[in-house]
Design a protein around this motif. Structure first.
Motif: not given
Length: 412
Positions: A245, A338-339, A361
């Motif tokens: 990030a 994010g993931e 992601r």
């Protein structure tokens, strides 16, 4: 004498409540000092003053006050004090964000008394520790005994920071206790989830109603960034490692140097470019809701500085310890899912900003390299921008600049 006003901590704020003064009449303050804790739908915010001088008078605690209301008066150093008569009313500044000004533009003369008596002494006659209202409320929400906590405030007063510190040292977080998440209207995270949702809805409705959005999307080969990140982290202890990030944040900030037309505000019928690149990073709060506090001068900070700033910001946002300048300064918003997020996100612009950048992601995808199909890590980046301030050509330049930056992570 200068007025210190209730700040607007975002387009979705109409009122706030001072729940703790950290200064008293006669105290010297300088620009940037945190002088009060103001409770909003985003939680308790540390509010800074941007005046130099001596505190002369303070507004009363625990009263809802509109944005623009006078919270305190600050006189220049050396100037004689001018105490106001007891019971003086609020001098509310008329303005577009003031919800209590009537259609004729008259100030809210019915507002509650603005200036209160000086704060009580830090230690009461009973000898029991002084606890600020916000800290007491927060401690109870966390299942802590506020009267048993050590205080670091003036005269040993227990502050929100003391409560957060005690909660962090507790064997488990109270909101992890059985049944804690079942109460929908409790302030489990320092803010009211219902008010937060209503405020988000109001701001986003305004955005979609007033801002002519356009959207662009692109896929970026993340192989170079991923390899560089892995090599960087391999030789370092966990506390010095970087997250992907941070690369996305820095790449966006650098790209905005090339396209400043997307970094600023649309106000009074015209675009106003910002003087700095202060990226508002979207943070999901426990219990629901979002805040996007600013990371100041993100384009000039190193990756390690950004990692530290991001970690600090997330921690303070989720414990209700943000500063007012962090909520008023963002010049653009970046959201990274994010993931565990989706592959792409199409954001809604937070007015009066003119753009929001979204990252999905990172996923493995087929990618053509030198005429050969390979599996590469790919991240999708989107831009939602205000058509009143820019067009797709500029938006495309920004996405292209972000992509170039991520192909040379060692230069970020």
């Amino acid at each position: 004498m200068a007025d210190f006003l209730m700040p607007s901590l975002g387009a979705d704020m109409e009122t706030g409540k001072v729940v703790q003064w950290l200064v008293k009449p006669g105290d010297r303050v300088k620009s940037g000092d945190v002088v009060a804790v103001v409770e909003t739908h985003k939680g308790a915010i540390d509010v800074e003053v941007f005046l130099d001088g001596v505190i002369d008078q303070l507004a009363a605690l625990d009263q809802d006050m509109p944005v623009g209301a006078v919270l305190a008066q600050v006189r220049p150093q050396g100037a004689p004090g001018a105490p106001a008569p007891a019971g003086r009313l609020v001098t509310q500044r008329p303005g577009p964000t003031s919800p209590r000004a009537d259609a004729g533009g008259r100030d809210a003369a019915v507002a509650p008394p603005a200036f209160a008596a000086p704060p009580p002494p830090p230690v009461g006659p009973t000898g029991r520790a002084r606890v600020s209202p916000a800290a007491r409320q927060r401690a109870r929400a966390l299942g802590l005994n506020p009267d048993a906590l050590p205080g670091s405030g003036v005269g040993g007063m227990v502050t929100l920071a003391d409560v957060a510190r005690a909660a962090a040292q507790a064997p488990f977080a109270p909101d992890q206790a059985p049944g804690a998440a079942a109460a929908p209207h409790t302030r489990a995270s320092g803010f009211d989830a219902v008010q937060m949702r209503q405020a988000i809805a109001a701001a986003m409705s305004r955005s979609k109603r007033e801002i002519p959005h356009y959207y662009l999307s692109d896929n970026i080969d993340f192989m170079a960034a991923s390899d560089w990140l892995e090599a960087w982290n391999r030789e370092r202890p966990p506390e010095q490692r970087l997250l992907g990030a941070v690369l996305l944040l820095k790449a966006t900030a650098r790209a905005l140097r090339e396209v400043p037309q997307l970094n600023g505000f649309y106000e009074n019928g015209a675009f106003r470019a910002a003087t700095g690149i202060h990226v508002g990073w979207a943070i999901a709060l426990r219990g629901g809701g979002l805040v996007a506090p600013a990371i100041h001068d993100a384009d000039r900070a190193s990756l390690t500085e950004l990692m530290a700033a991001l970690s600090d910001l997330v921690q303070r946002a989720r414990s209700g310890r943000l500063r007012s300048s962090e909520l008023t300064d963002p010049t653009i918003t970046v959201t990274s899912l994010g993931e565990r997020g989706a592959q792409s996100v199409l954001g809604v612009i937070y007015p009066p900003q003119v753009a929001i950048v979204g990252f999905g992601r990172v996923v493995p995808c087929p990618w053509v390299v030198d005429g050969q199909v390979q599996v590469r890590p790919v991240v999708n980046v989107t831009l939602a921008a205000d058509h009143r301030a820019s067009d797709g050509h500029l938006g495309g330049r920004l996405l292209a600049a972000i992509e170039r930056a991520l192909q040379s992570p060692q230069d970020l």
